[in-house]
Design a protein around this motif. Sequence first.
Motif, short mmCIF file in Angstrom:
data_model
loop_
_atom_site.label_atom_id
_atom_site.label_comp_id
_atom_site.label_asym_id
_atom_site.label_seq_id
_atom_site.Cartn_x
_atom_site.Cartn_y
_atom_site.Cartn_z
N VAL A 1 32.47 -44.43 -1.73
CA VAL A 1 33.24 -43.36 -2.37
C VAL A 1 34.65 -43.34 -1.78
CG1 VAL A 1 33.42 -40.88 -2.73
CG2 VAL A 1 31.21 -42.01 -2.97
N ARG A 2 34.75 -43.43 -0.47
CA ARG A 2 36.08 -43.47 0.17
C ARG A 2 36.83 -44.74 -0.19
NH1 ARG A 2 35.62 -42.45 6.24
NH2 ARG A 2 37.86 -42.69 6.12
N VAL A 3 36.13 -45.88 -0.26
CA VAL A 3 36.77 -47.13 -0.66
C VAL A 3 37.30 -46.98 -2.08
CG1 VAL A 3 36.40 -49.56 -1.19
CG2 VAL A 3 35.45 -48.60 0.90
N ALA A 4 36.49 -46.42 -2.98
CA ALA A 4 36.91 -46.25 -4.38
C ALA A 4 38.14 -45.34 -4.47
CB ALA A 4 35.76 -45.67 -5.20
N ARG A 5 38.13 -44.27 -3.72
CA ARG A 5 39.30 -43.36 -3.74
C ARG A 5 40.54 -44.06 -3.21
NH1 ARG A 5 35.86 -38.34 -1.49
NH2 ARG A 5 34.98 -37.69 -3.48
N THR A 6 40.37 -44.87 -2.18
CA THR A 6 41.50 -45.62 -1.64
C THR A 6 42.01 -46.63 -2.66
OG1 THR A 6 40.64 -45.33 0.60
CG2 THR A 6 42.27 -47.07 0.28
N MET A 7 41.08 -47.32 -3.34
CA MET A 7 41.47 -48.27 -4.38
C MET A 7 42.23 -47.56 -5.49
SD MET A 7 38.16 -50.77 -4.68
CE MET A 7 38.89 -51.92 -5.84
N GLU A 8 41.74 -46.38 -5.89
CA GLU A 8 42.39 -45.61 -6.95
C GLU A 8 43.80 -45.22 -6.54
OE1 GLU A 8 42.85 -43.77 -10.62
OE2 GLU A 8 41.28 -45.13 -9.95
N ALA A 9 43.98 -44.83 -5.28
CA ALA A 9 45.30 -44.42 -4.78
C ALA A 9 46.26 -45.61 -4.69
CB ALA A 9 45.16 -43.75 -3.41
N ARG A 10 45.72 -46.81 -4.59
CA ARG A 10 46.54 -48.03 -4.47
C ARG A 10 46.39 -48.88 -5.72
NH1 ARG A 10 44.65 -49.84 1.55
NH2 ARG A 10 45.11 -47.90 2.58
N LYS A 11 46.65 -48.32 -6.86
CA LYS A 11 46.46 -49.03 -8.13
C LYS A 11 47.30 -50.29 -8.24
CE LYS A 11 44.84 -45.32 -11.02
NZ LYS A 11 44.97 -44.60 -12.25
N ALA B 1 26.52 -44.32 -8.45
CA ALA B 1 25.31 -44.32 -7.63
C ALA B 1 24.07 -44.35 -8.52
CB ALA B 1 25.29 -43.08 -6.74
N PRO B 2 22.95 -44.83 -8.00
CA PRO B 2 21.72 -44.91 -8.81
C PRO B 2 21.30 -43.58 -9.41
CG PRO B 2 21.43 -46.11 -6.77
CD PRO B 2 22.75 -45.39 -6.67
N ARG B 3 21.59 -42.48 -8.76
CA ARG B 3 21.16 -41.18 -9.26
C ARG B 3 22.26 -40.44 -10.02
NH1 ARG B 3 18.11 -42.75 -5.48
NH2 ARG B 3 16.04 -42.06 -4.96
N GLY B 4 23.25 -41.18 -10.47
CA GLY B 4 24.29 -40.58 -11.31
C GLY B 4 25.59 -40.32 -10.60
N GLY B 5 26.39 -39.49 -11.22
CA GLY B 5 27.72 -39.21 -10.72
C GLY B 5 28.75 -39.94 -11.56
N ALA B 6 30.00 -39.55 -11.41
CA ALA B 6 31.05 -40.14 -12.22
C ALA B 6 32.02 -40.97 -11.39
CB ALA B 6 31.82 -39.03 -12.94
N VAL B 7 31.77 -41.08 -10.10
CA VAL B 7 32.68 -41.81 -9.23
C VAL B 7 32.07 -43.17 -8.86
CG1 VAL B 7 31.74 -40.81 -7.10
CG2 VAL B 7 34.11 -41.61 -7.16
N VAL B 8 32.93 -44.14 -8.65
CA VAL B 8 32.48 -45.46 -8.22
C VAL B 8 31.84 -45.33 -6.84
CG1 VAL B 8 33.18 -47.80 -7.60
CG2 VAL B 8 34.25 -46.65 -9.54
N ALA B 9 30.60 -45.79 -6.73
CA ALA B 9 29.89 -45.73 -5.46
C ALA B 9 29.23 -47.07 -5.14
CB ALA B 9 28.84 -44.64 -5.51
#
Length: 130
Positions: free
Chosen positions: A50-60, A80-88
């Motif tokens: 989740v933190r990696v994804a947020r960092t990637m998003e901030a560094r488009k 994530a396997p159990r859902g959510g809308a963020v890259v995990a």
Amino acid sequence: MMDWYAKYIGLPFGEGQGEVTCWSLVARVYRECLAIDLPAYGEISARDLVRVARTMEARKDDGWQAVNDPRAFDVCLMRAPRGGAVVAHVGVMIDAQRVLHVEAASAAVVVPVKHFTVAGRILGYRRRAA
């Protein structure tokens, strides 16, 4: 001739010697197959996608392009396997129909993108800009 991805199948999940997480598997494939060193994103654990994804998003502007037509070596972004809308979770595309990935529940595997374990989780694909 052996397929490039065969040597990664069965690698165990983890952060120890000989083990891989989803991000470290992607980075290893890129390093060994494409001679590209991907960013480690500082001190963020590869387990904390989740933190990696947020960092990637901030560094488009870090060299990744969103694509709709995945091909070999594109990165598959998943929730994530159990859902959510963020890259995990991430994997590496073998071709347009199959992805190589690893999770805590299994060693590294290749599955079709329509397989029930990943089909509803895929959020998109990224290609490394040349």
